[in-house]
Design a protein around this motif. Sequence first.
Motif, short mmCIF file in Angstrom:
data_model
loop_
_atom_site.label_atom_id
_atom_site.label_comp_id
_atom_site.label_asym_id
_atom_site.label_seq_id
_atom_site.Cartn_x
_atom_site.Cartn_y
_atom_site.Cartn_z
N MET A 167 10.49 13.06 -7.11
CA MET A 167 11.18 14.11 -6.93
C MET A 167 12.25 14.14 -5.92
O MET A 167 12.11 13.57 -4.80
CB MET A 167 10.35 15.40 -6.65
N ARG A 168 13.47 14.66 -6.18
CA ARG A 168 14.53 14.72 -5.18
C ARG A 168 14.97 16.16 -5.02
O ARG A 168 15.24 16.71 -5.97
CB ARG A 168 15.63 13.90 -5.64
N ILE A 169 15.12 16.53 -3.87
CA ILE A 169 15.54 17.90 -3.37
C ILE A 169 17.03 17.89 -2.77
O ILE A 169 16.79 17.07 -1.63
CB ILE A 169 14.46 18.92 -2.74
N VAL A 170 17.62 18.54 -2.95
CA VAL A 170 19.00 18.69 -2.01
C VAL A 170 19.04 20.09 -1.45
O VAL A 170 18.90 20.87 -2.04
CB VAL A 170 20.23 18.47 -2.73
N ILE A 171 19.29 20.31 0.08
CA ILE A 171 19.19 21.41 0.71
C ILE A 171 20.50 21.63 1.49
O ILE A 171 21.04 20.80 1.99
CB ILE A 171 18.21 21.41 1.88
N ALA A 172 21.17 22.64 1.06
CA ALA A 172 22.45 22.92 1.76
C ALA A 172 22.28 23.79 3.06
O ALA A 172 21.20 24.56 2.93
CB ALA A 172 23.23 24.06 0.79
N GLY A 173 22.80 23.33 4.20
CA GLY A 173 22.40 23.80 5.52
C GLY A 173 21.56 22.95 6.01
O GLY A 173 20.40 23.47 6.54
N GLY A 174 21.29 21.86 5.93
CA GLY A 174 20.21 21.07 6.33
C GLY A 174 19.92 20.95 7.58
O GLY A 174 18.80 20.45 7.74
N HIS A 175 20.63 21.40 8.52
CA HIS A 175 20.31 21.36 9.96
C HIS A 175 20.00 22.63 10.45
O HIS A 175 19.78 22.74 11.40
CB HIS A 175 21.60 20.83 10.70
N GLY A 176 19.73 23.70 9.37
CA GLY A 176 19.31 24.97 10.00
C GLY A 176 17.88 24.87 10.30
O GLY A 176 17.12 24.20 10.05
N GLN A 177 17.51 25.95 10.91
CA GLN A 177 16.11 25.93 11.47
C GLN A 177 15.00 26.01 10.44
O GLN A 177 13.82 25.12 10.66
CB GLN A 177 15.91 26.96 12.31
N ILE A 178 15.19 26.70 9.55
CA ILE A 178 14.10 26.70 8.27
C ILE A 178 14.27 25.45 7.44
O ILE A 178 13.46 25.04 6.97
CB ILE A 178 14.61 28.08 7.18
N ALA A 179 15.62 24.93 7.01
CA ALA A 179 15.75 23.76 6.50
C ALA A 179 15.13 22.63 7.16
O ALA A 179 14.26 21.69 6.49
CB ALA A 179 17.32 23.47 6.45
N LEU A 180 15.32 22.45 8.28
CA LEU A 180 14.57 21.41 9.09
C LEU A 180 13.01 21.35 8.81
O LEU A 180 12.65 20.23 8.75
CB LEU A 180 15.07 21.08 10.42
N ARG A 213 5.33 15.01 1.84
CA ARG A 213 4.50 15.31 0.67
C ARG A 213 5.17 14.05 -0.33
O ARG A 213 4.72 14.06 -1.51
CB ARG A 213 4.86 16.61 -0.13
N GLY A 214 5.92 13.30 0.06
CA GLY A 214 6.61 12.02 -0.50
C GLY A 214 7.65 12.57 -1.22
O GLY A 214 8.09 11.61 -2.05
N VAL A 215 8.42 13.80 -1.09
CA VAL A 215 9.61 14.03 -1.90
C VAL A 215 10.64 13.52 -1.16
O VAL A 215 10.78 13.35 0.13
CB VAL A 215 9.69 15.63 -1.72
N GLU A 216 11.85 12.99 -1.94
CA GLU A 216 12.97 12.54 -1.34
C GLU A 216 13.86 13.71 -1.19
O GLU A 216 14.11 14.44 -1.95
CB GLU A 216 13.56 11.55 -2.45
N VAL A 217 14.49 13.86 -0.04
CA VAL A 217 15.00 15.02 0.56
C VAL A 217 16.30 14.86 1.00
O VAL A 217 16.54 13.89 1.89
CB VAL A 217 14.30 16.05 1.51
N ALA A 218 17.45 15.21 0.67
CA ALA A 218 18.85 15.10 1.02
C ALA A 218 19.18 16.66 1.70
O ALA A 218 19.05 17.57 0.95
CB ALA A 218 19.78 14.85 -0.04
#
Length: 218
Positions: A1-14, A23-28
């Motif tokens: 699974m690959r998830i892309v997160i906008a705002g990747g440096h935000g406190q919730i995003a981190l 969990r072994g998920v590929e995260v960008a």
Amino acid sequence: MRIVIAGGHGQIALRLERLLAARGVEVAGIIRKAEQSDDLRAVGAEPVVLDLESASAEQVADVLRGADAAVFAAGAGPGSGTTRKETVDKGAAVLFADAAVRAGVRRFLVVSSYGADPGHQGDEVFDVYQRAKGEADAYVQGLDGLDWTILRPGSLTDDAGKGLVRLEARTGPGSVPRDDVAAVLAELLDTPATAGLTLELVSGSTPVPVAVKSVAGN
């Protein structure tokens, strides 16, 4: 699974990136500043440097292609003026949603705000913020190409998460640790039956997995 997160440096995003990577998920994580890259790598995420205030929908879609889900967790942040509430909290959210449709990524989560309302009145910065978030939410809700879930947390704290929340269509005002917001987002990503729901989130007495399963069954 690959998830892309906008705002990747935000406190919730981190926090979310760390949970998903564990969990072994590929995260960008999409970030605006290259110097933030190491912080993402430290939590197991791949940094993607792209300014959502100036990027085109096609540029964002290129990042999203092949992803299983997208999470909009960007925000202008405290100290920003009304202009960036419009360009980030609204504009970037609309851009990210359009790019997800273009890229064929249906599962789409939005980190919104308690009280977000496109009809919110007032000209103070917080008023503009609530209106911008509400307008962005309404835009996403109107897109047939997305299986969206909108999460509206109460006042955010840096207290250690307890994993106990209240997650409902209407909770009333309250606060919630960022740890618990990230935990709920991770659970929502694993629960496609929550698509089409707009949910408020505050601290409560229900374990996160139970709370998410409960709303998914409604």
